[in-house]
Design an enzyme around this catalytic site. Structure first.
Site, short mmCIF file in Angstrom:
data_model
loop_
_atom_site.label_atom_id
_atom_site.label_comp_id
_atom_site.label_asym_id
_atom_site.label_seq_id
_atom_site.Cartn_x
_atom_site.Cartn_y
_atom_site.Cartn_z
CG ASP A 151 -2.26 0.63 0.95
OD1 ASP A 151 -2.28 1.87 0.85
OD2 ASP A 151 -3.28 -0.08 0.87
CG HIS A 185 -5.13 3.91 0.98
ND1 HIS A 185 -4.81 2.61 0.72
CD2 HIS A 185 -6.43 4.05 0.62
CE1 HIS A 185 -5.84 1.98 0.21
NE2 HIS A 185 -6.85 2.83 0.13
CB SER A 403 -9.35 0.54 0.08
OG SER A 403 -8.71 0.57 -1.15
#
Length: 583
Positions: A151, A185, A403
């Site tokens: 990620d 994220h 996600s």
């Protein structure tokens, strides 16, 4: 359900799928080693211009193959051994040479990847909804299991520390910087997998934000930069590294909360080939489905928008549910932006399973890019502190998207493997699908709080897969699929001689005779929920060469946002889903 192949008559709209299948066949009519988007470069434009590509060879390349590229002024970017490939920068004029090279299997662009996410803020109740406490009460918390989070990196936060050590046991950057998250994220995803709630535990707090496996070890492989962007080759290199580190850190799970448009069959796509190698190496690969469920640019009402590598039949592909701000499951609904199957080109039945993904609260740090873009997503202290006020939390932040759903499953897999380390990836996938809750409404309607637009979702296998993740049921199950790799590959859909839509087994055995083992049925009492697989009113279109039609609004790899480009009105409208969540 009937005998193999599983079939159900889905009415006149089966003709729509027939058109789609015919379009797919036409797509394969062009024999070329170059992907369609690269093929367009040949014979046009500036022959001296360069392009970043990934070349997959028939066998592992060496100096002989590299010399051919270097001789034509190509540059080696990275060695991608996991797919017998190499990432290069080459002159556009060299593409024709590569296409004619008998040692080359396939050539594709080193496509851009991107991850973005935002949301609004009620309590999410995800672990209560998923019956996670059953596993925790039995002593399962992910101890000893390694989950590779590929990620945007991970920030050091107290919730990722045990009493003895920092549980991010390894970090590596593939973007040219450090492994520390600058976007936000990856940290959020890591918290969903394995946050232990340290910053929300104690007498000063009335709610604790924990991940699914609160003592799991995390392997931080950063592939997205401070803007949430990266490339195929960076993701593939990270997957290769995860395989290499498998024994060192007991990496049993890879979480990929990213994806991009499908440009070709999964049998050719380099991202898909990489995740398959990880799966065959004994690592469960969990991939987010995508956030294109509202995209009607191809006239499909969001069907056929599963992103790569979630289109690969080996991996566990996860769609997003909404907990509706309550701990019970009975009112939970699908998020309208959650991408729907079947997959482009191959018509693989996806997603495999759904999990909470809307307005999920997890970890962040002030100053990261997402926080700067959407400061309102930081939850108020009053949401979880006994004497809290409206001051934004410095630790917890809300995001929405598939996600966020994927790491729910990744954390669950860690619990399952702690309980039984002998489980193979296929056994894990099959058990998750078998034990998933299959109680859904026929339809639901969602409102975008920003635009006021409403979206209707059908609860068929292309929307909710085999059902809603149930951690308690998965840990209670003792059913075992065969150990052979590939037995739990997701099936494809086709049309039989009678005009019925059927599930095609392929090399998978779990779909045989409508059941997997004994009387246990993966899909429940029916292969679908509702009267037809594609929904009541979906229009598939008659001139779509699946996969290539989404370029205008479906052109970047995503994290958990619905931002797919600015040229498509539906994509623009759907952007607000990620910013403010979904009602």
């Amino acid at each position: 359900m009937r005998d193999n192949p599983i079939s159900a008559s889905w009415g006149a709209r089966c003709l729509i799928l027939a058109v789609l299948l015919a379009s797919t066949v036409l797509c394969y009519g062009r024999p070329s080693k170059l992907s369609k988007d690269l093929h367009d470069h040949v014979g046009g434009g500036d022959s001296n211009a360069t392009v970043d590509i990934i070349v997959q060879y028939l066998s592992k390349p060496g100096n002989t193959q590299f010399a051919k590229v270097l001789k034509k002024n190509g540059i080696i970017k990275d060695h991608l051994d996991v797919i017998k490939g190499t990432a290069y920068t080459v002159p556009v004029s060299m593409l024709a040479d590569l296409e004619n090279d008998p040692e080359v299997a396939y050539v594709s662009p080193d496509r851009r990847v991107r991850g973005e996410a935002t949301s609004s803020i009620p309590l999410d109740y995800d672990y209560t909804t998923l019956n996670a406490s059953l596993g925790w009460n039995l002593g399962y918390d992910g101890t000893g299991i390694g989950v590779a989070v590929i990620d945007s990196g991970i920030v050091d936060i107290p919730d990722l520390h045990s009493a003895k050590a920092y549980r991010v046991v390894y970090g590596q950057d593939f973007t040219g910087g450090s492994a520390v998250d600058q976007y936000g994220h990856g940290t959020h995803v890591a918290g969903i997998v394995g946050g232990n709630g340290k910053n929300s535990t104690g007498s000063n707090y009335f709610y604790t934000f924990e991940g699914m496996a609160p003592n799991v070890n995390l392997i931080n492989l950063r592939v997205l930069d401070q803007n949430g962007q990266g490339t195929d080759s960076q993701v593939i290199a990270a997957i290769d590294q995860a395989i290499s580190l498998k024994s060192t850190y007991n990496i049993r799970v890879i979480n990929l909360s990213l994806g991009r448009q499908v440009y070709e069959s999964y049998t050719l796509d380099p991202l898909c080939q990489a995740v398959e190698q990880a799966w065959k190496a004994g690592i469960v690969v969990v991939v987010a489905a995508g956030n294109q469920g509202r995209n009607n640019s191809a006239g499909t009402n969001g069907y056929g928008t599963i992103a790569a590598p979630g289109n690969d039949p080996y991996v566990i592909t996860v769609g997003a549910m909404k907990t509706m701000g309550t701990p019970g499951r009975s009112d939970d609904l699908i998020a309208s932006y959650s991408s729907k199957g079947p997959s482009s080109y191959d018509l693989v039945v996806k997603p495999d399973i759904v999990a909470p993904g809307n307005q999920i609260i997890s970890l962040y740090k002030v100053g990261l890019t997402l926080q700067k873009l959407y400061p309102g997503n930081a939850i108020p202290n009053s949401l979880y502190q006994v004497k809290g006020n409206t001051t934004p939390s410095s630790t917890y932040y809300a995001l929405s998207g598939t996600s966020m759903a994927a790491p729910m499953v990744s954390g669950t897999v860690a619990l399952m493997l702690q309980q039984n380390s002998a489980l193979t990836p296929d056994q894990v996938k099959a058990r998750l699908m078998l034990t998933a809750s299959k109680t859904f409404p026929t339809t639901s309607t969602a409102a975008d709080p920003t635009t006021g637009l409403t979206y209707t979702s059908q609860y068929d296998i292309f929307t909710v897969g085999a059902g809603y993740l149930d951690i308690g049921a998965a840990l209670s199950s003792t059913v075992l699929a065969p150990t052979t790799s590939g037995v739990a590959m997701s099936p494809t859909v086709a049309k039989d001689a009678n005009g019925n839509v059927v599930l095609v087994n392929g090399s998978s055995v779990i779909w045989g005779s409508s059941v997997i083992w004994g009387s246990s049925v993966v899909w429940g009492s029916s292969v679908i929920w509702g009267s037809n697989v594609s929904g009541q009113s979906v229009i598939w279109g008659s001139s779509v060469c699946w996969g290539s039609s989404y370029t205008q609004g479906y052109s970047v790899i995503w994290g958990s946002s619905v931002i797919w480009g600015s040229s498509n009105s539906d994509a623009t409208e759907a952007t607000s889903v990620a910013i403010s969540g979904e009602n």
